[in-house]
Enzyme design. Structure first.
Site, PDB file in Angstrom:
ATOM      1  N   ASP A 128       0.841  -1.200   0.000  1.00 33.14           N
ATOM      2  CA  ASP A 128       0.000   0.000   0.000  1.00 33.14           C
ATOM      3  C   ASP A 128       0.881   1.257   0.000  1.00 33.14           C
ATOM      4  O   ASP A 128       0.600   2.243  -0.687  1.00 33.14           O
ATOM      5  CB  ASP A 128      -0.907  -0.006   1.239  1.00 33.14           C
ATOM      6  CG  ASP A 128      -1.598  -1.335   1.418  1.00 33.14           C
ATOM      7  OD1 ASP A 128      -2.507  -1.635   0.641  1.00 33.14           O
ATOM      8  OD2 ASP A 128      -1.204  -2.108   2.315  1.00 33.14           O
ATOM      9  N   HIS A 150      -4.470  -3.364   6.454  1.00 30.25           N
ATOM     10  CA  HIS A 150      -4.314  -3.631   5.011  1.00 30.25           C
ATOM     11  C   HIS A 150      -5.693  -4.030   4.490  1.00 30.25           C
ATOM     12  O   HIS A 150      -6.008  -5.207   4.313  1.00 30.25           O
ATOM     13  CB  HIS A 150      -3.294  -4.745   4.780  1.00 30.25           C
ATOM     14  CG  HIS A 150      -3.212  -5.169   3.335  1.00 30.25           C
ATOM     15  ND1 HIS A 150      -2.842  -4.310   2.323  1.00 30.25           N
ATOM     16  CD2 HIS A 150      -3.477  -6.351   2.736  1.00 30.25           C
ATOM     17  CE1 HIS A 150      -2.886  -4.951   1.173  1.00 30.25           C
ATOM     18  NE2 HIS A 150      -3.278  -6.188   1.388  1.00 30.25           N
TER      19      HIS A 150
HETATM   20  P1  NAD Z   1      -1.863 -18.669  -4.161  1.00 28.49           P
HETATM   21  O1  NAD Z   1      -3.184 -19.346  -4.037  1.00 28.49           O
HETATM   22  O2  NAD Z   1      -1.226 -18.554  -5.510  1.00 28.49           O
HETATM   23  O3  NAD Z   1      -0.806 -19.398  -3.230  1.00 28.49           O
HETATM   24  C1  NAD Z   1      -1.081 -19.704  -1.902  1.00 28.49           C
HETATM   25  C2  NAD Z   1      -0.240 -20.903  -1.553  1.00 28.49           C
HETATM   26  O4  NAD Z   1      -0.426 -21.150  -0.165  1.00 28.49           O
HETATM   27  C3  NAD Z   1      -0.643 -22.177  -2.304  1.00 28.49           C
HETATM   28  O5  NAD Z   1       0.499 -22.809  -2.840  1.00 28.49           O
HETATM   29  C4  NAD Z   1      -1.298 -23.019  -1.212  1.00 28.49           C
HETATM   30  O6  NAD Z   1      -1.147 -24.409  -1.425  1.00 28.49           O
HETATM   31  C5  NAD Z   1      -0.520 -22.542   0.002  1.00 28.49           C
HETATM   32  N1  NAD Z   1      -1.137 -22.845   1.292  1.00 28.49           N
HETATM   33  C6  NAD Z   1      -2.447 -22.916   1.603  1.00 28.49           C
HETATM   34  N2  NAD Z   1      -2.604 -23.287   2.881  1.00 28.49           N
HETATM   35  C7  NAD Z   1      -1.368 -23.432   3.395  1.00 28.49           C
HETATM   36  C8  NAD Z   1      -0.875 -23.821   4.662  1.00 28.49           C
HETATM   37  N3  NAD Z   1      -1.699 -24.138   5.660  1.00 28.49           N
HETATM   38  N4  NAD Z   1       0.454 -23.883   4.834  1.00 28.49           N
HETATM   39  C9  NAD Z   1       1.303 -23.591   3.828  1.00 28.49           C
HETATM   40  N5  NAD Z   1       0.897 -23.232   2.599  1.00 28.49           N
HETATM   41  C10 NAD Z   1      -0.424 -23.152   2.385  1.00 28.49           C
HETATM   42  O7  NAD Z   1      -2.030 -17.233  -3.459  1.00 28.49           O
HETATM   43  P2  NAD Z   1      -1.079 -15.967  -3.586  1.00 28.49           P
HETATM   44  O8  NAD Z   1      -1.531 -15.134  -4.727  1.00 28.49           O
HETATM   45  O9  NAD Z   1       0.339 -16.394  -3.494  1.00 28.49           O
HETATM   46  O10 NAD Z   1      -1.519 -15.174  -2.264  1.00 28.49           O
HETATM   47  C11 NAD Z   1      -1.247 -15.661  -0.977  1.00 28.49           C
HETATM   48  C12 NAD Z   1      -1.879 -14.768   0.083  1.00 28.49           C
HETATM   49  O11 NAD Z   1      -1.276 -13.470   0.068  1.00 28.49           O
HETATM   50  C13 NAD Z   1      -3.373 -14.527  -0.106  1.00 28.49           C
HETATM   51  O12 NAD Z   1      -4.018 -14.580   1.160  1.00 28.49           O
HETATM   52  C14 NAD Z   1      -3.431 -13.115  -0.659  1.00 28.49           C
HETATM   53  O13 NAD Z   1      -4.672 -12.484  -0.394  1.00 28.49           O
HETATM   54  C15 NAD Z   1      -2.298 -12.486   0.124  1.00 28.49           C
HETATM   55  N6  NAD Z   1      -1.778 -11.212  -0.391  1.00 28.49           N
HETATM   56  C16 NAD Z   1      -1.456 -10.245   0.525  1.00 28.49           C
HETATM   57  C17 NAD Z   1      -0.929  -9.042   0.102  1.00 28.49           C
HETATM   58  C18 NAD Z   1      -0.587  -7.943   1.087  1.00 28.49           C
HETATM   59  O14 NAD Z   1      -0.289  -6.822   0.647  1.00 28.49           O
HETATM   60  N7  NAD Z   1      -0.593  -8.163   2.401  1.00 28.49           N
HETATM   61  C19 NAD Z   1      -0.723  -8.817  -1.262  1.00 28.49           C
HETATM   62  C20 NAD Z   1      -1.053  -9.828  -2.175  1.00 28.49           C
HETATM   63  C21 NAD Z   1      -1.594 -11.035  -1.721  1.00 28.49           C
HETATM   64  C1  LMR Z   2      -3.446  -6.644  -2.510  1.00 27.20           C
HETATM   65  O1  LMR Z   2      -3.533  -5.622  -1.848  1.00 27.20           O
HETATM   66  O2  LMR Z   2      -3.170  -6.629  -3.732  1.00 27.20           O
HETATM   67  C2  LMR Z   2      -3.633  -7.979  -1.842  1.00 27.20           C
HETATM   68  O3  LMR Z   2      -3.974  -7.811  -0.496  1.00 27.20           O
HETATM   69  C3  LMR Z   2      -4.579  -8.868  -2.554  1.00 27.20           C
HETATM   70  C4  LMR Z   2      -6.000  -8.419  -2.369  1.00 27.20           C
HETATM   71  O4  LMR Z   2      -6.833  -9.246  -2.009  1.00 27.20           O
HETATM   72  O5  LMR Z   2      -6.288  -7.238  -2.601  1.00 27.20           O
END
Ligand code: NAD
Ligand code: LMR
Length: 326
Positions: A159, A187
């Site tokens: 952000d 967030h």
């Molecule tokens: P994704 O679905 O591509 O990958 C998630 C991975 O986590 C998968 O490989 C899945 O098998 C694994 N997983 C699920 N449960 C698990 C567990 N108990 N232990 C270990 N691994 C596990 O998702 P992504 O696009 O990589 O996103 C992951 C997370 O990050 C999501 O919750 C998304 O919303 C979040 N995210 C946060 C931000 C932020 O700014 N804070 C930004 C982008 C995404």
């Molecule tokens: C983001 O900010 O891009 C991530 O937290 C993914 C989402 O769900 O918005």
């Protein structure tokens, strides 16, 4: 060359994992004199895909990569680890808010908090990326009672970076001209990106734009950027999220620059009147591997109301997961 440190990445077979691991192994996160051992965690059905990622890491012949382990057992993946990036969790789809993921994801973080408590270095630095990141960080922290709560953080650097670019583009400058950006709070769509304290080319950002643009354009654009990316890409942000995770850990481990600060979701000590114990995003400076909340930042009436609203949302999320907070 320094002795290797252990870095655990959860969700390592996912899309953020794929954008993250190669940069950690290249030295982008901890510096080009710091070897790393990667300890990768994912769930059992993802082990074959994770093996493919390990093969690709091997094939890069990174000089700083001192070892890789892959596991579906948190007790193995967090063993003796120094840094943990908790990415593994379900991402949201179109029309969802991040807190809609609480039910699906919260349990993951209570299990991993316990595994960190029982296995990791007591000096571990934890960054929670999986959404809803602040409350998942709270769950992790509360399940690891033997570790200092200050060692658990949540990611709002994405952000922060988004806000830097939006104001730079609006004022015809570059991100290099932007200083003292702050994301306050959660967030989520209640986060408060603060232009009263941000500076562009040495001038107060708020004086370079009109209040209507700030309130009706800048703030909602930053708050809704994650949703806009999901709509456009059909999947949530991955490369920019991985980049922000690298930035967050690098600032924490290697320090922030000069008198500038960064935004980090950290354990509230009551600063700025925010309830103690919430994981709330504040302006932070880092030095010697530690962070501190920057004090004395100007908070007017407008900011105060926004900071309160996002605090209230976080308190509501905390109350919804009471059963996971020992
Ligand atoms: P994704 O679905 O591509 O990958 C998630 C991975 O986590 C998968 O490989 C899945 O098998 C694994 N997983 C699920 N449960 C698990 C567990 N108990 N232990 C270990 N691994 C596990 O998702 P992504 O696009 O990589 O996103 C992951 C997370 O990050 C999501 O919750 C998304 O919303 C979040 N995210 C946060 C931000 C932020 O700014 N804070 C930004 C982008 C995404
Ligand atoms: C983001 O900010 O891009 C991530 O937290 C993914 C989402 O769900 O918005």
């Amino acid at each position: 060359m320094k002795a290797p440190v252990r870095v655990t990445v959860t969700g390592a077979a996912g899309q953020i994992g794929y954008a993250l691991l190669f940069r950690i192994a290249s030295g982008a996160m901890l510096g080009d004199d710091q070897p790393v051992i990667l300890q990768l965690l994912d769930i059992t059905p993802a082990m074959e895909a994770l093996e493919g990622v390990r093969m690709e890491l091997d094939d890069c012949a990174f000089p700083l990569l001192a070892g890789i382990t892959c596991s579906d057992d948190p007790n193995v993946a967090f063993k003796d680890t120094d840094y943990a990036l908790l990415v593994g969790a379900r991402p949201r789809g179109p029309g969802m808010e991040r807190k809609d993921l609480l039910e699906a994801n919260a349990a993951i973080f209570s299990v991993q908090g316990k595994a960190i408590n029982d296995n990791a270095s007591k000096n571990i630095k934890v960054l929670v990326v999986g959404n809803p990141a602040n409350t998942n960080a709270l769950i992790t922290q509360r399940n690891a009672p033997d570790i200092d709560p200050r060692n658990f953080t949540a990611m709002t650097r994405l952000d922060h970076n988004r806000a830097m670019t939006q104001i730079a583009q609006k004022t015809g400058k570059t991100v290099n001209d932007v200083k003292h950006m702050t994301i306050w709070g959660n967030h989520s769509a209640t986060q408060y990106p603060d232009l009263f304290n941000a500076e562009v080319d040495g001038k107060k950002a708020i004086e370079l734009v009109d209040q209507a643009w700030y309130e009706s354009d800048f703030i909602p654009t930053v708050q809704q950027r994650g949703a806009a990316i999901i709509k456009a890409r059909g999947a949530s942000s991955a490369a920019s999220a991985a980049n922000a995770a690298i930035d967050h850990m690098r600032s924490w481990a290697l320090g922030t620059e000069g008198d500038d600060w960064v935004s980090m979701g950290v354990y509230s000590d009551g600063s700025y009147g925010i309830a103690e114990g919430l994981i709330y995003s504040f302006p932070c400076r880092c030095n010697n591997g530690d962070w501190e909340i920057v004090q004395g930042v100007e908070v007017g009436e407008f900011s105060q109301a926004k900071m309160k609203a996002t605090e209230e949302e976080l308190a509501g999320e905390r109350d919804a997961v009471q059963h996971l907070l020992p």
